[in-house]
Design a protein around this motif. Structure first.
Motif, PDB file in Angstrom:
ATOM      1  N   HIS A   1       0.860  -1.183   0.000  1.00 43.12           N
ATOM      2  CA  HIS A   1       0.000   0.000   0.000  1.00 43.12           C
ATOM      3  C   HIS A   1       0.899   1.237   0.000  1.00 43.12           C
ATOM      4  CE1 HIS A   1      -3.305  -2.672   1.220  1.00 43.12           C
ATOM      5  NE2 HIS A   1      -2.414  -3.221   2.015  1.00 43.12           N
ATOM      6  N   LEU A   2       0.636   2.158  -0.897  1.00 44.30           N
ATOM      7  CA  LEU A   2       1.390   3.410  -0.953  1.00 44.30           C
ATOM      8  C   LEU A   2       0.442   4.564  -0.661  1.00 44.30           C
ATOM      9  CD1 LEU A   2       2.888   1.470  -3.346  1.00 44.30           C
ATOM     10  CD2 LEU A   2       4.473   3.308  -2.837  1.00 44.30           C
ATOM     11  N   TYR A   3       0.771   5.302   0.380  1.00 47.03           N
ATOM     12  CA  TYR A   3      -0.079   6.390   0.846  1.00 47.03           C
ATOM     13  C   TYR A   3       0.632   7.723   0.668  1.00 47.03           C
ATOM     14  CZ  TYR A   3      -2.568   2.608   3.149  1.00 47.03           C
ATOM     15  OH  TYR A   3      -3.254   1.453   3.399  1.00 47.03           O
TER      16      TYR A   3
ATOM     17  N   LYS B   1      -4.781  11.960  -0.575  1.00 46.53           N
ATOM     18  CA  LYS B   1      -5.152  10.548  -0.592  1.00 46.53           C
ATOM     19  C   LYS B   1      -5.662  10.076  -1.953  1.00 46.53           C
ATOM     20  CE  LYS B   1      -9.859  10.913   1.176  1.00 46.53           C
ATOM     21  NZ  LYS B   1     -10.761  10.432   2.191  1.00 46.53           N
ATOM     22  N   ILE B   2      -5.971  10.981  -2.857  1.00 47.13           N
ATOM     23  CA  ILE B   2      -6.386  10.601  -4.210  1.00 47.13           C
ATOM     24  C   ILE B   2      -5.246   9.865  -4.934  1.00 47.13           C
ATOM     25  CG2 ILE B   2      -7.064  11.518  -6.477  1.00 47.13           C
ATOM     26  CD1 ILE B   2      -8.567  13.720  -4.966  1.00 47.13           C
ATOM     27  N   LEU B   3      -4.006  10.147  -4.550  1.00 52.47           N
ATOM     28  CA  LEU B   3      -2.839   9.534  -5.184  1.00 52.47           C
ATOM     29  C   LEU B   3      -2.487   8.162  -4.604  1.00 52.47           C
ATOM     30  CD1 LEU B   3      -0.591  12.717  -5.396  1.00 52.47           C
ATOM     31  CD2 LEU B   3      -1.916  11.680  -7.239  1.00 52.47           C
ATOM     32  N   ASP B   4      -3.138   7.752  -3.518  1.00 49.95           N
ATOM     33  CA  ASP B   4      -2.865   6.447  -2.904  1.00 49.95           C
ATOM     34  C   ASP B   4      -3.124   5.323  -3.909  1.00 49.95           C
ATOM     35  OD1 ASP B   4      -2.578   7.985  -0.650  1.00 49.95           O
ATOM     36  OD2 ASP B   4      -4.260   7.104   0.435  1.00 49.95           O
ATOM     37  N   PHE B   5      -2.303   4.271  -3.827  1.00 49.39           N
ATOM     38  CA  PHE B   5      -2.533   3.106  -4.667  1.00 49.39           C
ATOM     39  C   PHE B   5      -1.984   1.857  -3.995  1.00 49.39           C
ATOM     40  CE2 PHE B   5       1.545   4.766  -6.006  1.00 49.39           C
ATOM     41  CZ  PHE B   5       2.314   3.662  -6.349  1.00 49.39           C
ATOM     42  N   GLU B   6      -2.304   0.719  -4.583  1.00 47.02           N
ATOM     43  CA  GLU B   6      -1.960  -0.580  -4.004  1.00 47.02           C
ATOM     44  C   GLU B   6      -1.394  -1.497  -5.086  1.00 47.02           C
ATOM     45  OE1 GLU B   6      -4.957  -3.912  -2.643  1.00 47.02           O
ATOM     46  OE2 GLU B   6      -4.825  -2.315  -1.132  1.00 47.02           O
ATOM     47  N   ILE B   7      -0.426  -2.307  -4.704  1.00 48.60           N
ATOM     48  CA  ILE B   7       0.145  -3.312  -5.600  1.00 48.60           C
ATOM     49  C   ILE B   7      -0.089  -4.674  -4.946  1.00 48.60           C
ATOM     50  CG2 ILE B   7       2.233  -4.186  -6.703  1.00 48.60           C
ATOM     51  CD1 ILE B   7       3.382  -1.305  -6.431  1.00 48.60           C
TER      52      ILE B   7
ATOM     53  N   TRP C   1       5.979   9.757   0.906  1.00 49.05           N
ATOM     54  CA  TRP C   1       5.083   8.620   0.753  1.00 49.05           C
ATOM     55  C   TRP C   1       5.256   7.689   1.949  1.00 49.05           C
ATOM     56  CZ3 TRP C   1       1.665   7.619  -3.243  1.00 49.05           C
ATOM     57  CH2 TRP C   1       1.741   8.458  -4.348  1.00 49.05           C
ATOM     58  N   ASN C   2       4.195   7.030   2.340  1.00 50.03           N
ATOM     59  CA  ASN C   2       4.248   5.976   3.348  1.00 50.03           C
ATOM     60  C   ASN C   2       3.997   4.656   2.639  1.00 50.03           C
ATOM     61  OD1 ASN C   2       4.613   7.820   5.425  1.00 50.03           O
ATOM     62  ND2 ASN C   2       2.421   8.055   5.742  1.00 50.03           N
ATOM     63  N   ILE C   3       4.910   3.716   2.842  1.00 50.31           N
ATOM     64  CA  ILE C   3       4.768   2.387   2.261  1.00 50.31           C
ATOM     65  C   ILE C   3       4.407   1.418   3.380  1.00 50.31           C
ATOM     66  CG2 ILE C   3       5.957   0.477   1.107  1.00 50.31           C
ATOM     67  CD1 ILE C   3       7.779   2.534  -0.201  1.00 50.31           C
ATOM     68  N   MET C   4       3.377   0.613   3.128  1.00 50.47           N
ATOM     69  CA  MET C   4       2.994  -0.423   4.080  1.00 50.47           C
ATOM     70  C   MET C   4       2.862  -1.740   3.305  1.00 50.47           C
ATOM     71  SD  MET C   4      -0.194  -0.615   6.734  1.00 50.47           S
ATOM     72  CE  MET C   4      -1.466  -0.995   5.550  1.00 50.47           C
ATOM     73  N   VAL C   5       3.598  -2.743   3.729  1.00 48.65           N
ATOM     74  CA  VAL C   5       3.509  -4.065   3.125  1.00 48.65           C
ATOM     75  C   VAL C   5       2.823  -4.966   4.150  1.00 48.65           C
ATOM     76  CG1 VAL C   5       4.756  -5.945   2.017  1.00 48.65           C
ATOM     77  CG2 VAL C   5       5.702  -3.620   1.936  1.00 48.65           C
TER      78      VAL C   5
END
Length: 88
Positions: free
Chosen positions: A32-34, A39-45, A67-71
């Motif tokens: 998850h990239l925040y 927050k419109i730019l947030d996306f998920e892989i 950016w905040n990255i959460m795996v």
């Protein structure tokens, strides 16, 4: 895990690197990239159909800034979480 997830920057391109001991066919979860300022730019892989332990984050989705990255993933019935703040 003997090895943790880590984030790598190669010439401005970011990657998330999963532990080599993980069997990629048995992992479930997502990166998850925040974007804290928008927050419109947030996306998920999703962590599915992986062919490498290194997952490249698409540069075209990341604008400059923080950016905040959460795996967040599950492997062998264990849940794992990794968080990292980066500046792109």
């Amino acid at each position: 895990l003997k090895e943790n997830v880590y984030v790598l920057n190669k010439n401005g391109t970011w990657s998330v690197v999963l532990p080599k001991a993980i069997n990629l066919t048995e992992i479930e979860g997502a990166i998850h990239l925040y974007r804290p300022s928008n927050k419109i730019l947030d996306f998920e892989i999703p962590l599915t159909d992986l062919d490498s332990h290194e997952i490249t984050i698409p540069n075209d989705k990341m604008i400059n800034g923080r950016w905040n990255i959460m795996v967040n993933w599950t492997y062998e019935n264990e849940e794992y979480l990794f968080k990292k703040e980066i500046n792109h």
